[in-house]
Design a protein around this motif. Structure first.
Motif, PDB file in Angstrom:
ATOM      1  N   UNK A  13      -6.435   2.189  18.194  1.00  0.00           N
ATOM      2  CA  UNK A  13      -5.717   1.332  17.260  1.00  0.00           C
ATOM      3  C   UNK A  13      -4.874   2.208  16.329  1.00  0.00           C
ATOM      4  N   UNK A  14      -3.586   2.341  16.642  1.00  0.00           N
ATOM      5  CA  UNK A  14      -2.730   3.269  15.900  1.00  0.00           C
ATOM      6  C   UNK A  14      -2.437   2.812  14.473  1.00  0.00           C
ATOM      7  N   UNK A  15      -2.700   1.551  14.157  1.00  0.00           N
ATOM      8  CA  UNK A  15      -2.504   1.126  12.771  1.00  0.00           C
ATOM      9  C   UNK A  15      -3.436   1.878  11.837  1.00  0.00           C
ATOM     10  N   UNK A  16      -4.568   2.328  12.351  1.00  0.00           N
ATOM     11  CA  UNK A  16      -5.511   3.085  11.535  1.00  0.00           C
ATOM     12  C   UNK A  16      -4.980   4.469  11.164  1.00  0.00           C
ATOM     13  N   UNK A  17      -3.980   4.935  11.906  1.00  0.00           N
ATOM     14  CA  UNK A  17      -3.445   6.271  11.669  1.00  0.00           C
ATOM     15  C   UNK A  17      -2.441   6.302  10.526  1.00  0.00           C
TER      16      UNK A  17
ATOM     17  N   UNK B 169      -4.633  10.367   7.823  1.00  0.00           N
ATOM     18  CA  UNK B 169      -5.349  11.603   8.177  1.00  0.00           C
ATOM     19  C   UNK B 169      -5.179  12.616   7.061  1.00  0.00           C
ATOM     20  N   UNK B 170      -6.308  13.137   6.559  1.00  0.00           N
ATOM     21  CA  UNK B 170      -6.220  14.160   5.528  1.00  0.00           C
ATOM     22  C   UNK B 170      -6.979  15.408   5.958  1.00  0.00           C
ATOM     23  N   UNK B 171      -6.711  16.499   5.261  1.00  0.00           N
ATOM     24  CA  UNK B 171      -7.319  17.794   5.551  1.00  0.00           C
ATOM     25  C   UNK B 171      -8.280  18.129   4.417  1.00  0.00           C
ATOM     26  N   UNK B 172      -9.517  18.459   4.763  1.00  0.00           N
ATOM     27  CA  UNK B 172     -10.508  18.732   3.726  1.00  0.00           C
ATOM     28  C   UNK B 172     -11.666  19.542   4.268  1.00  0.00           C
ATOM     29  N   UNK B 173     -11.938  20.697   3.651  1.00  0.00           N
ATOM     30  CA  UNK B 173     -13.092  21.480   4.063  1.00  0.00           C
ATOM     31  C   UNK B 173     -14.378  20.959   3.437  1.00  0.00           C
TER      32      UNK B 173
ATOM     33  N   UNK C 288     -12.999   7.514  12.059  1.00  0.00           N
ATOM     34  CA  UNK C 288     -13.406   6.107  12.042  1.00  0.00           C
ATOM     35  C   UNK C 288     -13.992   5.775  13.412  1.00  0.00           C
ATOM     36  N   UNK C 289     -14.992   4.897  13.449  1.00  0.00           N
ATOM     37  CA  UNK C 289     -15.818   4.713  14.636  1.00  0.00           C
ATOM     38  C   UNK C 289     -15.027   4.376  15.900  1.00  0.00           C
ATOM     39  N   UNK C 290     -14.014   3.517  15.813  1.00  0.00           N
ATOM     40  CA  UNK C 290     -13.273   3.157  17.024  1.00  0.00           C
ATOM     41  C   UNK C 290     -12.450   4.330  17.528  1.00  0.00           C
ATOM     42  N   UNK C 291     -11.906   5.130  16.620  1.00  0.00           N
ATOM     43  CA  UNK C 291     -11.157   6.329  17.020  1.00  0.00           C
ATOM     44  C   UNK C 291     -12.110   7.326  17.665  1.00  0.00           C
TER      45      UNK C 291
ATOM     46  N   UNK D 213     -10.344   6.698   4.609  1.00  0.00           N
ATOM     47  CA  UNK D 213      -9.465   7.572   5.378  1.00  0.00           C
ATOM     48  C   UNK D 213      -9.944   7.580   6.827  1.00  0.00           C
ATOM     49  N   UNK D 214      -9.047   7.327   7.784  1.00  0.00           N
ATOM     50  CA  UNK D 214      -9.457   7.169   9.181  1.00  0.00           C
ATOM     51  C   UNK D 214      -9.880   8.474   9.829  1.00  0.00           C
ATOM     52  N   UNK D 215      -9.165   9.567   9.524  1.00  0.00           N
ATOM     53  CA  UNK D 215      -9.503  10.874  10.081  1.00  0.00           C
ATOM     54  C   UNK D 215      -9.509  11.903   8.956  1.00  0.00           C
TER      55      UNK D 215
END
Length: 334
Positions: free
Chosen positions: A176-180, A190-194, A202-205, A289-291
């Motif tokens: 589901x690309x709407x989640x992106x 999508x964010x970057x975080x250590x 997200x579960x479906x992704x 946040x999805x990713x």
């Protein structure tokens, strides 16, 4: 945690298990801390060797409750905030040294490095300037703060990028690309975080990526899951390559047909001598946040955050260049 910075570029030596967080709040919680000022000694570099020591005379920091360190790596004594806030370490160093508003992160399982300022970023053993290999994609500003505690109307201090799809062995993953994208409610993206040791989806992704990955290796048997991972294999099922276990590569697809390619060294986690697991984590279905791209997927990849130009430069795995993030010259003084 050891700090060394300055000059045209500058760096932080991650010697004693230190962690660097690319968001304003290290955990999903908030508390009251004490603000203070002190002198921070930092070391300059010409991009090849450490240089002279410089100082920031009124460096702002906070003293917080020790429970905020719970769950972090052994030996961690504090958190260095590298986010977009005005009092983050990056913002204070930009102001103190007047160098370009850029910093670069190169994480390693041993000695990683953070540069403040522009390149070159030169690594041993071949004196490779990896800044010449950077590929750039825009940084996206989320207009709503994603931290646990924030002021209404304040934008996010996190660094988002525009992932438009995911592919496994160059075959697009059906998801589901709407989640992106960041929605009107400011969810997704999508964010970057250590803060996350491994990439959280997200579960479906997550399920779509696992299914696509398994289709590429149908004859490889699974073994029992090892938390927090679900998809695990007998380590003997895979041969080795320069970039880790020889497994299907995973691409984060970016605008303008660019990809951030994740090879076996970053997609797999060796949890013991017999078991390799796919190093992604199911984040559930209730995610702002999805990713979240985590620390393991960043290891031995140099990432440059060009705050002024609002773009991210990335190299993909430095293992292809026969070097690692631990190969900066930490000892010889120029």
């Amino acid at each position: 945690m050891t700090l060394d910075v300055g000059g045209d570029s500058s760096w932080i030596d991650c010697v004693n298990g230190c962690l660097f967080f690319l968001q304003a709040c290290p955990l999903s919680t908030g508390t009251i801390g004490e603000a203070a000022q002190d002198v921070v000694s930092v070391q300059s570099t010409d991009g090849k060797n450490p240089g002279k020591v410089a100082s920031v005379p009124r460096f702002l920091f906070t003293c917080a409750w020790s429970f905020l360190m719970e769950g972090l790596a052994s030996g961690v004594q504090g958190v260095a905030g590298l986010g977009r806030t005005k009092i983050s370490m990056t913002s204070q160093f930009f102001a103190a040294f007047s160098f370009p508003r850029k910093f670069a992160v190169c994480l390693s399982s041993s000695n990683g490095v953070v540069f403040f300022g522009d390149g070159p970023y030169t690594f041993l053993p071949f004196n490779t300037d990896v800044s010449k290999s950077l590929i750039y994609t825009p940084l996206i500003l989320n207009p709503v703060n994603t931290a646990a505690v924030s002021v209404q109307g304040e934008p996010s201090a996190d660094y988002f990028i525009g992932v438009t799809g995911i592919a496994v062995n160059e075959k697009p993953v059906a998801l589901n690309k709407t989640l992106l994208s960041i929605s009107k409610e400011r969810n997704g993206g999508t964010k970057i975080s250590t803060v996350a040791p491994y990439t959280v989806m997200e579960i479906s992704i997550y399920k779509a990526v696992v299914e696509a990955f398994m289709k590429q290796i149908p004859r490889v048997p699974r073994v029992s899951a090892v938390a927090p991972f679900v998809t695990c294999f007998d380590a003997r099922s895979f041969s080795s390559s320069r970039v880790g276990p020889a497994v299907p590569h995973i691409d984060l697809v970016l605008p303008n047909k660019l990809v951030w390619r994740i090879f076996g060294a970053n997609s797999k986690v060796k949890v013991n001598k017999d078991v390799l697991c796919l190093g992604f984590v199911d984040g559930g279905d209730d995610r702002r946040t999805s990713i979240v791209i985590g620390g393991h997927q960043m290891e031995d990849n140099l990432l440059q955050f060009d705050v002024a130009a609002s773009r991210l430069g990335f190299t993909s795995s430095l293992l292809f260049r026969q070097t690692t993030c631990s190969n900066f010259n930490f000892t010889t003084t120029a």
